[in-house]
Scaffold this active site. Structure first.
Site, mmCIF file in Angstrom:
data_model
loop_
_atom_site.group_PDB
_atom_site.id
_atom_site.type_symbol
_atom_site.label_atom_id
_atom_site.label_comp_id
_atom_site.label_asym_id
_atom_site.label_seq_id
_atom_site.Cartn_x
_atom_site.Cartn_y
_atom_site.Cartn_z
ATOM 1 C CE LYS A 113 -4.260 -2.019 1.010
ATOM 2 N NZ LYS A 113 -3.772 -3.722 0.290
HETATM 3 C C1 LIG Z 1 -3.838 -4.671 -0.112
HETATM 4 C C2 LIG Z 1 -3.390 -6.044 -0.009
HETATM 5 C C3 LIG Z 1 -3.483 -7.045 -0.457
HETATM 6 C C4 LIG Z 1 -4.733 -7.003 -2.023
HETATM 7 O O1 LIG Z 1 -4.251 -6.099 -2.601
HETATM 8 P P1 LIG Z 1 -5.770 -5.629 -3.952
HETATM 9 O O2 LIG Z 1 -5.720 -4.036 -4.266
HETATM 10 O O3 LIG Z 1 -6.430 -4.993 -2.196
HETATM 11 O O4 LIG Z 1 -6.502 -5.978 -4.159
HETATM 12 C C5 LIG Z 1 -2.767 -8.364 -0.843
HETATM 13 N N1 LIG Z 1 -1.893 -8.139 -0.211
HETATM 14 C C6 LIG Z 1 -1.329 -7.318 1.429
HETATM 15 C C7 LIG Z 1 -0.231 -7.166 1.584
HETATM 16 C C8 LIG Z 1 -2.517 -5.990 1.230
HETATM 17 O O5 LIG Z 1 -2.207 -5.001 1.923
#
Ligand SMILES: *Cc1c(COP(=O)(O)O)cnc(C)c1O
Length: 495
Positions: free
Chosen positions: A112
């Site tokens: 993120k």
């Molecule tokens: C948010 C997240 C995901 C999923 O990503 P999306 O864009 O919501 O599909 C997968 N792995 C981790 C560690 C995340 O923080």
């Protein structure tokens, strides 16, 4: 050519990128989508000579067409700097012939950060460009990782406040500790008595509350969203797929134009949608492999053409993927419906009502680039152990879901194209689950003891993000019921 943004739910007036970033969600509840997907205007060879910031500029300039070069480069330079613990920003690690794209070298050690370290800068720039005087209030629902990454991005940023709602019993202890120790007067962290979908639905309701918006405006506030529904989250995520390809080319792991596959551990469908956009910009991607955990709504959807959220919500060891309504899928549905907002709105209304919808055969045929599968809890743990034993590389639980699904894909299809697996979190963020997967004996140890043990085992120094919270005091202890979320917001803003 300028890119404008339309809502997925009605044919209103298209808005500029900066307006779409500020609003987050369209007034009709739809998501903003670009009116066309721009093609890369640099060759793969040219891109292969660039660093992360340069590639990011080449990609983002094509989407954020109302930003000046100076504005955009400023945002990029402020985001992708020494907050990342490697100059590469997003390194590729080869293990057993696959390429793990490590997206967790930012300040909160999850992917993120790739988008949330730039979003505050995009937002402030957008506010300035649109003569906004109100203070911007970021409202976020998180399944764990978004929350901390958004807090870290916005804390102390002038002209903004940030409120994060998370499921009180639905995130890992380290994720929770990361959030509740967040400093900054403009931050508020609240644990809700419900799951992630409850938090997300609550936030969406607050966003679409017209009366509240009016009241806020009178007091000098306006909402925006840092969730992955914001186009300012999606666009920065396209960059690392382009960068990964460019790096493979620079290192002569692929020839120019060679098709690669991409595997993405998926929750809200933002990350894999970014890969889909990259493919449609001309990046040579073959299959988009969508990996789910036991909450396998997407796997069922790709198989049957029916999206059905009516099922048990399962808490897994990959909590950031514990999602039954993948918000960003709406952007894909809109596209395969032929950019038909009315058709999409009808399906989303069915999702809101009956909790499910079915796409047409024609729409399903348009999903041929996608392959969906899932990994159970046992398969995820087994994959962590297997890869560690085979080459000493330690995956986090989310990446392990992707890695396990990749194994299934290869076994099923025999497709041995070069493959990039999005590695979305550091194993240090989910230490207990990771260590338990390797050996059950670790379960007896304390959280930070495990951190040190993992560091030895994986031969990786403990990331700063973890060191910091060892001793940090808890500064947020607020909890609320789902139906009190709006009151909690008003209280924080003093309105
Ligand atoms: C948010 C997240 C995901 C999923 O990503 P999306 O864009 O919501 O599909 C997968 N792995 C981790 C560690 C995340 O923080």
């Amino acid at each position: 050519m300028e890119v404008f943004y339309n809502s997925t739910r009605s044919q209103g007036t298209p808005v500029k990128a900066s307006e779409a970033i500020l609003k987050g969600l369209s007034d009709d509840g739809g998501l903003f989508v670009p009116d066309h997907i721009p093609a890369l205007d640099k060759s793969l060879k040219e891109l292969s000579a660039m660093n992360y910031r340069e590639v990011a500029y080449e990609v983002m300039k094509l989407y954020l067409t109302d930003f000046t070069e100076e504005e955009l480069k400023n945002c990029i330079n402020r985001a992708y700097d020494s907050k990342f613990d490697t100059e590469v920003i997003a390194p590729l690690v080869e293990a057993e012939g696959a390429y793990y794209l490590e997206l967790f070298h930012g300040s909160t050690i999850a992917f993120k950060d790739m988008a949330l370290s730039i979003l505050p800068h995009l937002m402030i720039t957008s506010a300035r460009k649109n003569q906004i005087k109100n203070e911007i209030v970021i409202l976020t629902a998180t399944s764990g990782d978004t929350g901390k990454a958004a807090l870290a991005g916005f804390a102390g940023v002038e002209g903004t406040r940030i409120i994060v709602f998370y499921p009180k019993n639905g995130v890992s202890p380290i994720q929770e500790k990361q959030m509740v120790t967040q400093k900054g007067d403009n931050t508020l962290v609240v644990g809700i008595h419900g799951n992630f979908d409850d938090a997300q639905t609550g936030v969406k309701m607050i966003f679409s509350d017209k009366e509240l918006a009016k009241e806020m405006d009178e007091k000098g506030f306006q909402f925006s969203s840092a969730n992955s529904i914001n186009i300012g989250r999606l666009v920065p995520q396209i960059c690392y797929y382009v960068f990964a390809y460019a790096k493979l080319l620079a290192e002569e792991k692929v020839t120019e134009g060679e098709t690669i596959n991409v595997v993405v551990p998926t929750g809200n469908f933002g990350n894999i949608l970014a890969a889909f956009y990259a493919k449609n910009m001309g990046l040579p991607i073959g299959k988009l492999i969508c990996a789910s955990n036991d909450n396998k709504v997407l796997y069922d959807f790709f198989r049957t053409g029916t999206y059905d959220r009516n099922r048990e919500f399962v808490l897994t060891t990959s909590p950031s993927m514990d999602i039954l309504i993948s918000s960003n899928l709406e952007r894909l549905i809109y596209r395969i419906a032929g950019n038909d907002a009315a058709k999409n709105a009808e399906l989303m209304a069915a999702l809101g009502g009956q909790g499910k919808y079915e796409i047409t055969g024609e729409m399903k045929a348009a999903l041929a680039d996608f392959y969906g599968n899932y990994a159970s809890e046992a398969e995820t743990a087994e994959e962590i152990k297997r890869l560690y034993n085979s080459c000493g590389y330690v995956l986090d639980t989310h990446t392990a879901v992707a890695s396990a699904v990749y194994q299934k894909y290869v076994a099923e299809t025999g497709d041995n194209a070069k493959t990039v697996i999005a590695s979305t979190a550091s194993p240090f963020k989910f230490t207990r689950s990771v260590m338990n997967a390797i050996d059950a004996k670790y379960d007896a140890m304390g959280d930070f003891e495990l951190v040190d043990e993992l560091s030895k085992l994986a031969n990786v120094t403990v990331p700063n993000a973890i060191e910091e919270i060892r001793t940090a005091p808890v500064v947020h202890d607020k909890q609320c019921d789902v139906d009190k979320m709006k009151d909690t917001v008003k209280e924080f803003l003093n309105i």
